[in-house]
Design an enzyme around this catalytic site. Structure first.
Site, PDB file in Angstrom:
ATOM      1  N   GLU A   1       0.537  -0.879   0.061  1.00 14.77           N
ATOM      2  CA  GLU A   1      -0.026  -0.224   0.175  1.00 14.77           C
ATOM      3  C   GLU A   1       1.071   0.991  -0.121  1.00 14.77           C
ATOM      4  O   GLU A   1       0.308   2.285   0.205  1.00 14.77           O
ATOM      5  CB  GLU A   1      -1.082  -0.234   1.303  1.00 14.77           C
ATOM      6  CG  GLU A   1      -2.019  -0.722   1.355  1.00 14.77           C
ATOM      7  CD  GLU A   1      -2.940  -1.358  -0.036  1.00 14.77           C
ATOM      8  OE1 GLU A   1      -3.389  -0.132  -0.834  1.00 14.77           O
ATOM      9  OE2 GLU A   1      -3.588  -2.318  -0.121  1.00 14.77           O
TER      10      GLU A   1
ATOM     11  N   HIS B   1      -6.732  -3.546   9.091  1.00 16.44           N
ATOM     12  CA  HIS B   1      -8.124  -4.036   8.946  1.00 16.44           C
ATOM     13  C   HIS B   1      -8.507  -4.567  10.476  1.00 16.44           C
ATOM     14  O   HIS B   1      -8.998  -5.994  10.976  1.00 16.44           O
ATOM     15  CB  HIS B   1      -7.925  -5.570   8.631  1.00 16.44           C
ATOM     16  CG  HIS B   1      -7.478  -5.600   6.650  1.00 16.44           C
ATOM     17  ND1 HIS B   1      -6.806  -6.070   6.398  1.00 16.44           N
ATOM     18  CD2 HIS B   1      -7.046  -4.049   6.343  1.00 16.44           C
ATOM     19  CE1 HIS B   1      -5.677  -6.137   4.727  1.00 16.44           C
ATOM     20  NE2 HIS B   1      -6.201  -4.071   5.427  1.00 16.44           N
TER      21      HIS B   1
ATOM     22  N   HIS C   1     -12.260  -3.425   3.556  1.00 15.92           N
ATOM     23  CA  HIS C   1     -10.864  -3.390   2.977  1.00 15.92           C
ATOM     24  C   HIS C   1     -10.612  -3.301   4.298  1.00 15.92           C
ATOM     25  O   HIS C   1     -10.176  -4.134   5.210  1.00 15.92           O
ATOM     26  CB  HIS C   1     -10.482  -2.314   2.204  1.00 15.92           C
ATOM     27  CG  HIS C   1      -9.106  -3.265   2.184  1.00 15.92           C
ATOM     28  ND1 HIS C   1      -8.005  -2.409   1.155  1.00 15.92           N
ATOM     29  CD2 HIS C   1      -7.536  -3.382   3.539  1.00 15.92           C
ATOM     30  CE1 HIS C   1      -7.028  -2.191   1.511  1.00 15.92           C
ATOM     31  NE2 HIS C   1      -6.840  -3.138   2.401  1.00 15.92           N
TER      32      HIS C   1
END
Ligand code: 13P
Length: 217
Positions: free
Chosen positions: A71, A92, A153
């Site tokens: 990311e 998460h 996500h």
């Protein structure tokens, strides 16, 4: 590095998911991809420029170094476009992610939602992890905010330090848990836009969320 480890210790993250970055001169320092946090040392952090190219660092002079978080682009784009931000946490966390899987953000059901900078915490649309498309959606959902959920996500939280970004990520998870709990009795009533603006003014006046360090003179 300590903050990266706290992500798992605090319960907002598990395994190798989630990542953390901090602004450095010319780019960012970011956690490596796919490395369990308990095995991670300072030498595993990766220094990148805004295009994702390796920045020379003491650690990298000794070897090829780790691959950056998948990311990295999301972190780089947020830090590049938001000069007031110094650190980005992505995780998460279970309840925030549960809401995001329904494409639901967190509305103004509780005044603490304002710690994320506005009257709600938005949820972005879905895009594949590690893509420029996801980064764009995150930047949009973060417009005027310090946190957002990412559809199907997780969540992203910003701060003026890694510690502050982590504190906000934990707060977002707490708010998500409260919202889910309150929703068991039906959709909770919301505070008005005007009240949320008053809350933000009050937070600014009382330096709420800035930590206990500086007492007003
Ligand atoms: P990394 O291990 O590449 O940081 O990825 C984890 C993750 O959360 C992807 O969204």
């Amino acid at each position: 590095m300590a903050v990266a480890r706290q992500m798992n210790a605090s319960g907002i993250n598990q395994g190798t998911s989630g990542n953390l970055s901090a602004r450095i001169e010319g780019g960012l320092l970011i956690t490596p991809t796919s490395l369990p946090y308990e095995l991670m040392g300072p030498e595993d952090l990766v220094a990148l420029d805004w295009q994702g190219q390796p920045l020379a660092s003491a650690a990298m002079a000794e070897g090829p170094g780790r691959r950056p978080s998948s990311e990295w682009r999301l972190h780089a784009d947020v830090l590049r476009l938001r000069p007031e931000i110094q650190a980005v946490v992505h995780c998460h966390s279970i309840r925030a992610t549960a809401l995001a899987c329904h494409g639901r953000g967190i509305p103004s059901f509780h005044y603490m939602v304002a710690v994320a900078g506005g009257a709600d915490i938005r949820c972005s649309g879905y895009a594949t992890f590690g893509t420029g498309e996801l980064s764009q959606l995150a930047v949009q959902a973060l417009d005027g905010r310090l946190a957002c959920l990412l559809g199907h996500h997780g969540q992203v939280a910003l701060g003026t330090s890694p510690e502050q970004a982590l504190r906000l990520a934990i707060e977002v998870e707490t708010l998500a848990a409260m919202y889910l709990e309150a929703s068991r009795l039906g959709e909770p009533p919301l505070l008005s836009q005007e009240e949320m603006q008053r809350v933000q003014q009050q937070m600014g006046k009382l330096l709420y969320g800035c930590g206990p360090a500086t007492a007003p003179g």
